[in-house]
Scaffold this motif. Structure first.
Motif, PDB file in Angstrom:
ATOM      1  N   UNK A   1      -9.012 -30.885   4.896  1.00  0.00           N
ATOM      2  CA  UNK A   1      -9.943 -31.980   5.106  1.00  0.00           C
ATOM      3  C   UNK A   1     -10.723 -31.801   6.407  1.00  0.00           C
TER       4      UNK A   1
ATOM      5  N   UNK B   1     -23.045 -37.535  16.255  1.00  0.00           N
ATOM      6  CA  UNK B   1     -23.101 -37.545  14.787  1.00  0.00           C
ATOM      7  C   UNK B   1     -24.417 -36.975  14.294  1.00  0.00           C
TER       8      UNK B   1
ATOM      9  N   UNK C   1     -24.427 -33.206  14.565  1.00  0.00           N
ATOM     10  CA  UNK C   1     -23.570 -32.567  13.555  1.00  0.00           C
ATOM     11  C   UNK C   1     -24.244 -32.598  12.186  1.00  0.00           C
ATOM     12  N   UNK C   2     -24.817 -33.760  11.830  1.00  0.00           N
ATOM     13  CA  UNK C   2     -25.477 -33.857  10.514  1.00  0.00           C
ATOM     14  C   UNK C   2     -26.680 -32.912  10.452  1.00  0.00           C
TER      15      UNK C   2
ATOM     16  N   UNK D   1     -25.362 -29.438   9.906  1.00  0.00           N
ATOM     17  CA  UNK D   1     -24.926 -29.280   8.512  1.00  0.00           C
ATOM     18  C   UNK D   1     -26.118 -29.083   7.580  1.00  0.00           C
TER      19      UNK D   1
ATOM     20  N   UNK E   1     -15.863 -30.062   8.530  1.00  0.00           N
ATOM     21  CA  UNK E   1     -16.360 -30.669   7.311  1.00  0.00           C
ATOM     22  C   UNK E   1     -16.206 -29.708   6.145  1.00  0.00           C
TER      23      UNK E   1
ATOM     24  N   UNK F   1     -17.012 -30.172   3.230  1.00  0.00           N
ATOM     25  CA  UNK F   1     -18.153 -30.310   2.297  1.00  0.00           C
ATOM     26  C   UNK F   1     -19.107 -29.125   2.427  1.00  0.00           C
TER      27      UNK F   1
ATOM     28  N   UNK G   1     -17.953 -26.577   0.026  1.00  0.00           N
ATOM     29  CA  UNK G   1     -18.305 -27.008  -1.328  1.00  0.00           C
ATOM     30  C   UNK G   1     -19.781 -26.709  -1.599  1.00  0.00           C
ATOM     31  N   UNK G   2     -20.627 -27.027  -0.621  1.00  0.00           N
ATOM     32  CA  UNK G   2     -22.064 -26.799  -0.802  1.00  0.00           C
ATOM     33  C   UNK G   2     -22.356 -25.316  -1.010  1.00  0.00           C
TER      34      UNK G   2
ATOM     35  N   UNK H   1     -20.323 -23.022  -2.213  1.00  0.00           N
ATOM     36  CA  UNK H   1     -19.836 -22.655  -3.549  1.00  0.00           C
ATOM     37  C   UNK H   1     -20.871 -23.037  -4.597  1.00  0.00           C
ATOM     38  N   UNK H   2     -21.398 -24.265  -4.487  1.00  0.00           N
ATOM     39  CA  UNK H   2     -22.367 -24.744  -5.469  1.00  0.00           C
ATOM     40  C   UNK H   2     -23.638 -23.897  -5.453  1.00  0.00           C
ATOM     41  N   UNK H   3     -24.150 -23.618  -4.259  1.00  0.00           N
ATOM     42  CA  UNK H   3     -25.419 -22.896  -4.162  1.00  0.00           C
ATOM     43  C   UNK H   3     -25.273 -21.442  -4.625  1.00  0.00           C
TER      44      UNK H   3
ATOM     45  N   UNK I   1     -24.418 -21.397  -8.295  1.00  0.00           N
ATOM     46  CA  UNK I   1     -25.551 -21.983  -9.012  1.00  0.00           C
ATOM     47  C   UNK I   1     -26.671 -20.978  -9.210  1.00  0.00           C
TER      48      UNK I   1
END
Lengths: 622, 73
Positions: free
Chosen positions: A263, A273, A276-277, A280, A316, A318, A321-322, A324-326, A329
């Protein structure tokens, strides 16, 4: 106005005599080395290149200049305080030595693949769209289309002007993210600088030619640098008694497979914040660009981010995950025109480690004695660096085993596919920055961290600083010389003369649509134009003889055949053909209906067409 | 083989479907990251729904990609 009496005035502090003598020494040595490099380049004669490649045309000035640069670097590395500007200058000079010498001496860009990529870019510039199904690389077109935009932006008609110096430029571009990685990876400051120098000193791999791979390696470094700069591991507060060290190590390993770790709760960030965003979002954009421009790098990024997650350097999940998806994909959607109908090209060798090793390593250790020396030197450089990296692993204190996992992660790619016999090269390429930092830790280990080194710490003693300087000079200089030899070792057939380029240009100028230009092997600056209208035929199929190549050429009967000194060098050094074999091939072709229609000192064009027999085109271009 | 034929005939492995599922996963992952980084208090139930949806759609996406490879190979 108040005046201080001489007795109460604060005395000025002058640098000690030792510091004064060290001021500027490193920079002065670097400048002297640069001057010697320029002398080397001016005196080198490309046409005298021998079987050992680039090093055979380098004079003593190169090695003396390199020595001065490395001594200057060692002096600056171990001075107090560190002067970052001087170290950056010296590393840049080192990069110029190792990656700028080839482009400066060789008259045109090396490597057929760089000319091929230029041909792809030329097609996009000319037609405004991709040539789907022509080559796998058109299914990952991001780099090609970006290059086409840059070519148009620069007001050029093609990308040829970018080819020659691209390796030097892109290696200099790698410097910024490498410095960030070195600073935030947890090694000591001095080890970080040494690690960056070792990366450049051991990068014989030559994946920095004009290609999507080189651009994507920059993406890879930037992503890792951004992630490591943003997040730091939450330090464990456990200080066990010595007899419990191995229990603690086992507990640390077991803590990897916890939900809290996956996590990202074991990493923390001091950034806001918003920052960081933003990081990302930018990293996801870079990964999107990478997924559309290279087959392998998105998966290397994925493995590296996974390594950062399990070593508490990514907060993060995520982001993983991003990626992996890209990456999956684009592979399943955008690149489907490539693999549809022959999926085995991508996954056929998955899990077959034996065949992967054979195609990547074993099959390359062939050829003449000089070629074997080059190949074995490359293996030796890599092995030596890995050995030093192992010593660094044992010696250093750290808060997380990030570097070790980042160095090991790319090797999982080898299990996936052979990548045309180049998987190991790419794997070492992705792991190299991290192995270099570990190797630097063998000489300058960090002594701070919750994870202690596995060997006892040694005090450096009275002459320790001098010994360290000597060690740095020996290691960096030794690797640099070995890389000079190894990296340029194939240049006898990978580099091309102006005559060879002129021969290829002549053939293209006279070839009609649908005709073919043939050669014995692929070592020509070819396919840089008209990729969809003029075919290229390279007959060598590996492990054959001169007669076999002759018969294949005569059977195929291309409209043009180009014979060149690069191909002749390849035949003698790698394929084991007899000396002067090309003259025999030329004779056979002439007696079977080919005419010599143009020749230069380093290349000959034979044609099957209706041009008048024995029209000779001489030129001062060699 | 039956699943491959079913997937192929039903259109589930067509590019628009796989792309849409991928996009929704990306959006959910982005929302999850934003909620975690922003540091504000969030509803526990929203968190459960978000995590469940993301995991479920990721599994669906992986299945669709594998079926797509098998269909077009």
């Amino acid at each position: 106005m108040l005046e201080l009496s001489p007795l109460t005035a604060q005395p000025k502090t002058f640098p000690s005599s030792r510091q004064r003598s060290g001021v500027g020494l490193g920079t002065s040595l670097g400048l002297a080395g640069l001057v010697l490099w320029m002398v080397t380049v001016l005196q080198a004669n490309f046409l005298r290149m021998g079987p050992y490649g680039l090093v055979s045309v380098l004079g003593w000035t190169y090695f003396v200049g390199l020595f001065l640069v490395v001594v200057g670097f060692a002096a600056e590395l171990l001075r107090t305080p560190l002067k970052s500007n001087r170290l950056i200058f010296l590393i840049i000079v080192l990069v110029v030595f190792l990656y700028g010498t080839g482009p400066a001496i060789e008259p045109v860009a090396t490597l057929s693949d760089s000319w091929l990529i230029a041909g792809f870019v030329q097609y996009v510039v000319q037609h405004g769209h991709l040539l789907n199904s022509f080559d796998a690389r058109f299914s990952w077109p991001g780099g090609l289309t970006l290059s086409a935009v840059l070519v148009a932006f620069a007001g050029q008609a093609n990308a040829y002007g970018f080819l020659r110096w691209f390796p030097l430029v892109i290696e200099l571009a790698y410097l910024a993210p490498l410095l960030v990685i070195a600073r935030v990876s947890g090694v000591s400051k001095r080890a970080g600088w040494l690690g960056v120098a070792l990366y450049y000193a051991t990068n014989w791999i030559f994946q920095d030619y004009f290609s999507p791979q080189a651009l994507n390696f920059l993406f890879f470094l930037v992503v890792i640098a951004a992630v490591l700069a943003c997040w730091q591991p939450i330090r464990a507060n456990i200080q066990p008694p010595l007899r419990h060290v191995w229990r603690e190590r086992i507990a640390q390993i077991r803590s990897i497979a916890t939900l809290s770790r996956f996590e990202g709760h074991d990493a923390t960030s001091e950034w806001s914040s918003g920052a960081i965003l933003s990081v990302l979002a930018l990293v996801v954009l870079i990964c999107l660009a990478s997924s559309m421009s290279h087959q392998l790098t998105p998966f290397a990024i994925l493995l590296a981010l996974g390594a950062c997650l399990i070593t508490r350097r990514l907060g993060r999940p995520e982001l993983v995950v991003a990626v992996v998806l890209l990456s999956t994909g684009w592979l399943s959607l955008g690149a489907s025109n490539f693999w549809a109908g022959h999926l085995n090209l991508i996954f056929g060798s998955a899990g077959q480690l034996g065949s992967t090793v054979a195609s990547n390593v074993t099959s390359r250790v062939t050829g003449s004695s000089s070629h074997l020396i080059i190949v074995e030197l490359r293996i030796l450089v890599t092995a030596a660096l890995l050995f030093l990296g192992g010593v660094g692993f044992l010696r250093r204190f750290t808060d997380s085993r990030l570097l070790e996992v980042l160095a090991a992660a790319p090797f999982l790619l080898v299990l996936a596919q052979t990548y045309g016999g180049e998987a190991f090269l790419r794997v070492v390429f992705y792991a190299l920055p991290f192995i270099a930092l570990l190797a630097a830790s063998a000489i300058l280990p960090s002594h701070h961290g919750s994870i202690r080194g596995l060997v006892p710490r040694r005090r450096i003693g009275r002459f320790g600083r001098t010994a360290l300087r000597v060690a740095v000079v020996i290691v960096v200089l030794g690797f640099s010389i070995a890389t000079t030899v190894a990296r340029g070792g194939n240049d006898a057939y990978d580099s091309f003369s102006r005559g060879e380029l002129a021969a290829v240009t002549y053939a293209y100028a006279h070839a009609h649509r649908g005709e073919t230009i043939g050669s014995v092997d692929y070592f020509l600056p070819i396919e840089y134009q008209r990729i969809n209208t003029v075919g290229i035929l390279s007959v060598d199929d590996g492990g054959s003889t001169v007669h076999h190549d002759e018969s294949l050429l005569l059977k195929a009967r291309p409209s043009f055949i180009i014979l060149s000194t690069s191909q002749e060098a390849w035949g003698e050094l790698v394929a084991g053909y007899p000396r002067g074999w090309e003259a025999a091939v030329e004779q056979v072709l002439v007696t079977h209906g080919y005419n010599i229609t143009a020749y230069w000192t380093t290349a000959t064009v034979l044609t099957r067409s209706a041009l008048p027999a024995k029209v000779r085109k001489t030129s001062s271009v060699t | 083989m039956t699943y491959v034929l079913l997937a192929s005939s039903s259109g589930w492995v067509d590019a628009p479907v796989v792309f849409t599922v991928m996009l929704v996963c990306l959006v959910l992952a982005s929302v999850r990251a934003w909620r975690a980084v922003s540091g504000a208090a969030h509803s526990r139930w929203m968190t459960i729904v978000l995590n469940s949806s993301l995991v479920g759609l990721l599994v669906l996406y992986i299945v669709l990609v594998i079926l797509r490879f098998k269909t077009l190979a």
